[in-house]
Enzyme design. Structure first.
Site, mmCIF file in Angstrom:
data_model
loop_
_atom_site.group_PDB
_atom_site.id
_atom_site.type_symbol
_atom_site.label_atom_id
_atom_site.label_comp_id
_atom_site.label_asym_id
_atom_site.label_seq_id
_atom_site.Cartn_x
_atom_site.Cartn_y
_atom_site.Cartn_z
ATOM 1 N N LYS A 163 1.193 -1.339 0.332
ATOM 2 C CA LYS A 163 -0.065 0.124 -0.086
ATOM 3 C C LYS A 163 1.343 1.351 0.188
ATOM 4 O O LYS A 163 2.042 1.351 0.723
ATOM 5 C CB LYS A 163 -1.122 -0.368 1.123
ATOM 6 C CG LYS A 163 -2.061 -0.647 1.216
ATOM 7 C CD LYS A 163 -2.958 -0.866 0.164
ATOM 8 C CE LYS A 163 -4.246 -1.576 0.145
ATOM 9 N NZ LYS A 163 -5.079 -1.494 -1.646
ATOM 10 N N ASP A 191 -0.750 -0.487 -4.732
ATOM 11 C CA ASP A 191 -2.083 -0.428 -4.755
ATOM 12 C C ASP A 191 -1.658 1.007 -3.875
ATOM 13 O O ASP A 191 -1.908 1.717 -2.737
ATOM 14 C CB ASP A 191 -2.551 -1.005 -4.138
ATOM 15 C CG ASP A 191 -4.091 -0.288 -4.285
ATOM 16 O OD1 ASP A 191 -4.101 0.411 -4.867
ATOM 17 O OD2 ASP A 191 -4.695 -0.974 -3.332
ATOM 18 N N CYS A 294 -10.639 -7.617 -1.786
ATOM 19 C CA CYS A 294 -11.308 -7.834 -1.542
ATOM 20 C C CYS A 294 -11.305 -6.836 -0.566
ATOM 21 O O CYS A 294 -10.450 -5.832 -0.200
ATOM 22 C CB CYS A 294 -11.260 -9.147 -0.397
ATOM 23 S SG CYS A 294 -9.879 -8.993 0.368
HETATM 24 MG MG LIG Z 1 -7.576 -1.748 -4.437
#
Ligand SMILES: [Mg+2]
Length: 357
Positions: A163, A191, A294
């Site tokens: 992340k 991401d 998810c």
């Molecule tokens: Mg994502």
């Protein structure tokens, strides 16, 4: 004739092992809502909603209201195998609210597969029984993320989803240091969760490409399709849409823009198994790669997502939320063996709720 007769709704709070953070914010726990659809012959179909207010605008409260309305107006008295009719009628009754619909649609698929006496993956038409998931490295200070990445690799994960989407120099540092400690063999997906603007995204991605990045998800805000294309045209690493694509109309729009190389499909964004299958076909028809992702759901919803991911032959599997949670009130369903996800043998989703825990 096996008709749906009753609905039960249960809310649960599931704690994360440690704070889970992305560029959109941090959470200590995941709030989920389980549904049970009960048929005239006593069979139970299970579903799960894990609403993400920052992404779909839903909360457990709104989900519960919408689920009860859809049950009364669409599902009560319906045949358990008629999932396409039921999906269309749900869409006509309430627009949006995908997590609420996902719980109901999943429960209908559970019932339908049980009606045929087969596991869902088989009913959907695949013999793929195993997937390999990445493990998500939560956004935090560089040292913590490096330690988390090392630990993930020690646990056998070969793909990490890192992340980022915060301060650009620190983002580059995150990827540089993680690559340094995990070595060249581990795949790194990144991401940004909409955290950059288009110019920053290009700068960061050109810097981190040298460290070997497999894909980047959602570098710019969800509404900036022009920005997605801008980034895609200027970097080597494939660009995936996540928050920009919820349902099939969104996908058509990103395709029209030539904005992405692939899409992250989540049951909680699209509204369940039925629309996820539709997204898969449309994405493949346009040559897009597929990720299955998810929110913070437990193994019930993950089992449904894993069945669709298996049918889709998805290139990127990011179905790791049960590994991030302390508790999982679900018995059966998928099992995890390190990064391997094994689909269940029992009929339907092969899972049930342990209500006493
Ligand atoms: Mg994502």
């Amino acid at each position: 004739m096996t008709r749906i007769r009753d609905l039960e709704v249960l809310r649960r709070r599931l704690r994360y092992r440690k704070t889970f953070a992305t560029a959109l914010g941090a959470s200590e726990e995941s709030e989920v809502l389980y549904v049970k659809l009960i048929t005239s012959d006593g069979e139970v179909g299970y579903g799960e909603a894990c609403p993400a207010p920052r992404i779909t605008g839903e909360t457990v409260e709104t989900c519960e209201v919408v689920i009860r309305k859809l049950f009364e107006e669409v599902l009560r008295g319906a045949e358990v195998y008629s999932y396409r009719d039921l999906w269309r009628r749900m869409e006509r009754t309430v627009v949006g609210n995908p997590s609420a619909k996902a719980a109901l649609d999943m429960a209908v698929h559970d019932l339908r597969a049980k009606y045929f006496g087969q596991p869902l993956w088989k009913v959907l038409g695949t013999e793929v029984r195993e997937l390999e998931t990445d493990l998500t490295i939560s956004l935090g200070d560089v040292e913590t993320m490096v330690r988390d990445a090392e630990e993930a690799v020690r646990r056998g994960f070969r793909v990490l989803k890192v992340k980022v989407g915060e301060e650009p120099r620190r983002d580059v540092e995150r990827i540089r240091r993680i690559r340094e400690v995990v070595g060249p063999e581990i795949k790194l997906r990144i991401d940004a969760n909409q955290g950059w603007d288009r110019v920053t995204a290009v700068e960061v991605l050109r810097e981190v490409e040298r460290y070997g990045v497999e894909v980047v998800e959602q570098p710019v805000p969800y509404w900036d399709l022009e920005g997605l294309r801008y980034v895609r045209e200027r970097v080597q690493v494939p660009v995936l849409a996540d928050e920009s694509v919820h349902i099939v109309w969104d996908l058509v729009e990103v395709v029209r823009f030539g904005a992405v190389d692939g899409v992250n499909i989540k049951l909680m964004k699209c509204g369940g198994v039925t629309p996820a299958l539709q997204l898969v076909e449309v994405a493949r028809a346009h040559g897009l790669k597929l990720m299955f992702g998810c929110m913070g759901e437990s193994r019930l919803a993950i089992t449904a997502a894993a069945c669709v991911a298996a049918v889709a032959g998805a290139e990127y599997i990011d179905l790791d939320s049960p590994l991030l949670l302390v508790e999982d009130p679900v018995r059966g369903g998928v099992t995890y063996e390190g990064p391997r996800i094994v689909l269940p043998e029992k009929s339907g989703l092969g899972a049930e709720l342990v209500e006493s825990t």
